[in-house]
Design an enzyme around this catalytic site. Structure first.
Site: not given
Length: 246
Positions: A144, A158
């Protein structure tokens, strides 16, 4: 008949391939002529529908249930893919989970789950697949752009799990270089998936291009990394975020 790209057969195992970016990757690989096995954690109906739709168009796709938080399930899925496909030319690790919470509010269960799926699960997925991967094959992880950019409060866990995947790709690339297996990490920005539903306008406004990515665009980059002409790229993290992290 399965043909070869470079030294690797056109067979692929995609972890987390039933929805969103994963489903787009599976579809693109089938379109590229791959026989694909893909895992799903839940929603067996969605996974079966995807496999059936691809096979109706003349492709080869097999759905395998496996929770990427479960090491035994990861190994079983890799072995099942090896049995069905034979030698595997491409492994894509897309399985991941996002749970938001500021540092004072993240529960131990959520912390452990994100570490288990987003870090441990990625490593174990590659490790479990390797006995079935042909020399000259490809490994692609889906990270990501949050590895490089903190867009909002509550995403710290995350973020560090995705930063770990980027670092992992470098180490795995070194480990697998003697077998001519490349390892690269794709880092999407906001993409039109279930996770972005309800936030598309906000996310689009933040982007210099004023839109978010379509899953097929991420799949196109994975398709490139699987080709012979990408054979000299390894250990790289490729950010595809519409300029969000500029």
């Amino acid at each position: 008949m399965i043909t070869a790209v470079g030294d690797a057969p056109k067979t692929a195992l995609v972890y987390g391939g039933s929805r969103g970016i994963g489903a787009a990757i599976v579809s693109r690989l089938v379109e590229d002529g791959y026989a694909v096995a893909f895992t799903f954690a839940s929603r067996a109906d969605t996974a079966r529908d995807l496999a059936s739709a691809l096979e109706a168009r003349g492709g080869r796709a097999t759905a395998i249930q496996a929770d990427s938080a479960d090491p035994a399930a990861i190994r079983t899925a890799a072995d099942a893919a090896g049995e069905r496909l034979g030698s595997i030319g491409l492994v894509v690790v897309n399985a991941g989970i996002l749970k938001l919470g500021t540092v004072d509010a993240v529960s131990l269960d959520d912390l452990n789950l994100m570490i288990d799926v987003n870090i441990r699960g990625v490593f174990l997925a590659v490790q479990a697949a390797l006995p079935h991967v042909s020399d000259g094959g490809r490994v692609v992880t889906i990270g990501s752009c949050s590895a490089e950019w903190t867009g909002f409060a509550g995403s710290s866990v995350y973020q560090f799990t995705k930063a770990a995947v980027a670092a992992m790709a470098k180490g795995l690339a070194r480990d697998l270089a003697p077998r001519k297996i490349t390892v690269n990490n794709v880092q999407p920005g906001p993409t039109r998936t279930d996770l972005s539903a309800g936030f598309i306008d906000t996310l689009s406004e933040r982007s210099p291009l004023k839109r978010i990515a379509e899953p097929a665009e991420i799949a196109g980059l994975v398709s490139y990394l699987a080709r012979a002409e990408a054979g000299f790229m390894t250990g790289a993290s490729l950010t595809m975020d519409g300029g969000l992290t500029l």
